[in-house]
Write an enzyme that holds these catalytic residues in place. Structure first.
Site, PDB file in Angstrom:
ATOM      1  N   LYS A 108       0.817  -1.213   0.000  1.00 29.74           N
ATOM      2  CA  LYS A 108       0.000   0.000   0.000  1.00 29.74           C
ATOM      3  C   LYS A 108       0.856   1.272   0.000  1.00 29.74           C
ATOM      4  O   LYS A 108       0.390   2.325  -0.408  1.00 29.74           O
ATOM      5  CB  LYS A 108      -0.966  -0.024   1.165  1.00 29.74           C
ATOM      6  CG  LYS A 108      -1.957  -1.178   1.001  1.00 29.74           C
ATOM      7  CD  LYS A 108      -3.055  -1.173   2.001  1.00 29.74           C
ATOM      8  CE  LYS A 108      -4.133  -2.183   1.658  1.00 29.74           C
ATOM      9  NZ  LYS A 108      -3.737  -3.585   1.916  1.00 29.74           N
TER      10      LYS A 108
HETATM   11  C1  LIG Z   1      -4.407  -4.676   1.481  1.00 32.44           C
HETATM   12  C2  LIG Z   1      -3.656  -5.955   1.402  1.00 32.44           C
HETATM   13  C3  LIG Z   1      -4.070  -6.996   0.567  1.00 32.44           C
HETATM   14  C4  LIG Z   1      -5.355  -6.918  -0.243  1.00 32.44           C
HETATM   15  O1  LIG Z   1      -5.304  -5.944  -1.251  1.00 32.44           O
HETATM   16  P1  LIG Z   1      -6.650  -5.413  -1.910  1.00 32.44           P
HETATM   17  O2  LIG Z   1      -6.255  -4.298  -2.784  1.00 32.44           O
HETATM   18  O3  LIG Z   1      -7.526  -4.976  -0.778  1.00 32.44           O
HETATM   19  O4  LIG Z   1      -7.251  -6.553  -2.644  1.00 32.44           O
HETATM   20  C5  LIG Z   1      -3.267  -8.111   0.489  1.00 32.44           C
HETATM   21  N1  LIG Z   1      -2.140  -8.239   1.219  1.00 32.44           N
HETATM   22  C6  LIG Z   1      -1.723  -7.261   2.042  1.00 32.44           C
HETATM   23  C7  LIG Z   1      -0.482  -7.477   2.819  1.00 32.44           C
HETATM   24  C8  LIG Z   1      -2.455  -6.091   2.152  1.00 32.44           C
HETATM   25  O5  LIG Z   1      -2.029  -5.123   2.966  1.00 32.44           O
END
Ligand SMILES: *Cc1c(COP(=O)(O)O)cnc(C)c1O
Length: 464
Positions: A108
């Site tokens: 993210k």
């Molecule tokens: C947010 C997240 C996901 C899922 O991603 P999405 O965009 O919500 O599908 C998977 N793995 C980790 C470590 C995350 O932080």
């Protein structure tokens, strides 16, 4: 480039407007009016650095001068600990795309470092203030907080489900004690937090009065930033293997990350399959098997960032599946809000890239153990779900790129469970233990959230 709403009842808006607004006024999600095609430029793009690639891909989508965009992108990825930003490494017969080299060690950061810089840029240009309200199942919150901490003109309020994020994830949020950061520990599930969030953004008067902005994965800028690493890694793997296309496996929760892959494919990147991998919370995996999207209960798992039943970005994909018919989509979403389930009238056409599967706790632990013992490589539990499902769909002649969405040290307990040893560490995380923390307990109601936000803005009041 203008942006339209999936629900078809919003006037087209600019990128700057869309970034600041988050959810469209008609309750839909913003999408670009058209998607630029880079398919004939892939050869030239393949030799660009991460930053230059990002600027080239993002330029047609944004309404900022290119030199300014370049500056924002450079600043955003200078906080990563490797020059390549998102390196791809070979692990057995798969390729692992490491998306965890940013400040909070999860993918993210790729979007939220950039989004923080775009917010500051737009506030400086246009004036005003921004109060970000968000909900997190774990990683979004810390990445968002790190994206805007200490920034003038911005406050951030992040709800997390109390006790349902890992201790490390919690520390990554609560140890950020900047005065513009409000950590709200909600007595409920992540879906409760998301419901409250949707309601607060649904109240247009309140939203305008308090200058609310969104940072969760419905923000289009986040999807856009994530498109870049699909291109970057595909080019790296095609170069290494000589392949003409690649498949991706994506551990999925809110459908944001995998949707970026879908956009990358629509932009002309030669992607064969997009493997959608879920944990026991498999509403999306089931949808791609039988066309029915039906809400169930949330089960806590080893991969908490995927413990989601209602995937906020899924609406964007449905819009394309309904041939960009905003009226049809609006009716479908209304029905879903009333009944908790929806079904698509027709099957995907040939060429739909999605395949899906899920991995439970036993599978997650087994993959972590096997990958470590065979290749000496540690997978975090989210990535392990992706690798587990990828194995089912791996093709002989097409490389499989598995998105590694978090550093294993963020989920040290799962590593201990899988291997019997506390092997996953990272100096950034080890340094958090014992630091001062700040958080506010909150009941799972809209009213309590509204009070905390209004108090902070009107009276500068903090209750932590
Ligand atoms: C947010 C997240 C996901 C899922 O991603 P999405 O965009 O919500 O599908 C998977 N793995 C980790 C470590 C995350 O932080």
């Amino acid at each position: 480039m203008k942006y339209i709403s999936t629900r078809g009842q919003t006037q087209p808006q600019t990128f700057s407007e869309v970034v600041m607004t988050g959810l469209a006024p008609d309750g839909g999600l913003f999408l670009p009016e058209h998607i630029p095609d880079f398919s004939t430029q892939c050869e030239a793009l393949a030799s660009l650095s991460y930053v230059d690639l990002a600027v080239t891909l993002l330029d047609p989508f944004v309404d900022l001068p290119r030199a300014d965009l370049q500056g924002l992108v450079e600043k955003s990825y200078a906080t990563f600990d490797v020059p390549d930003v998102t390196p791809t490494v070979r692990v057995g017969d798969m390729h692992v795309l490491e998306l965890f080299h940013g400040p909070t060690l999860a993918f993210k950061d790729l979007a939220l470092q950039l989004l923080g810089n775009i917010f500051s840029y737009l506030l400086e240009r246009d004036g005003g203030e921004l109060n970000i309200v968000g909900a997190t199942s774990g990683d979004t919150g810390s990445a968002a907080i790190h994206g805007v901490r200490g920034r003038p003109g911005i406050r951030i309020f992040i709800m997390h489900p109390q006790g349902k994020v890992s201790r490390t994830q919690e520390l990554q949020m609560t140890t950020v004690v900047d005065d513009n950061v409000y950590n709200l520990a909600v007595d409920g599930t992540f879906d409760d937090c998301q419901d409250i969030l949707k309601s607060v953004f649904g109240d247009l008067d309140y939203k305008a009065k308090y200058h609310l902005g969104a940072i969760n994965s419905i923000n289009w800028a986040r999807v856009l930033a994530q498109v870049v690493y699909y291109f970057h890694s595909a080019f790296a793997v095609m170069r290494e293997t000589g392949a003409a296309e690649v498949d991706f496996s994506i551990p999925t929760g809110n459908f944001g990350d995998i949707f970026a892959g879908y956009i990358a494919r629509r932009m002309g990147l030669p992607i064969g399959k997009l493997v959608l991998a879920t944990n026991e919370n498999d509403i999306l995996a089931r949808f791609f098997e039988n066309g029915v999207y039906a809400k169930g209960d949330v089960h806590p798992t080893l991969s908490p960032s995927m413990d989601i039943q209602v995937a906020s970005n899924f609406e964007r994909y449905l819009y394309y599946r309904l041939d960009e018919d905003g009226d049809a989509l609006r009716k479908m979403m209304q029905q879903f809000a009333e009944t908790g389930s929806l079904a698509l009238p027709h099957a995907p056409r040939d060429g739909d890239p999605f395949v899906s599967g899920s991995g439970d706790t036993a599978a997650t632990l087994a993959v972590i153990k096997d990958t470590y013992e065979t290749h000496g490589y540690l997978l975090d539990p989210h990535t392990a779900v992706g690798v587990h499902v990828a194995k089912r769909f791996q093709r002989d002649d097409v490389p499989m790129i598995c998105l590694a969405t978090a550093h294993p040290a963020k989920f040290g307990d799962a590593i201990v469970q899988a291997l019997g040893e506390d092997l996953a560490h990272h100096p950034t995380l080890d340094a958090l233990e014992g630091c001062p923390e700040r958080k506010t307990a909150l009941g799972a109601t809209l009213a309590e959230l509204r009070d905390v936000v209004a108090d902070a803005i009107e009276h500068g009041r903090r209750c932590d």
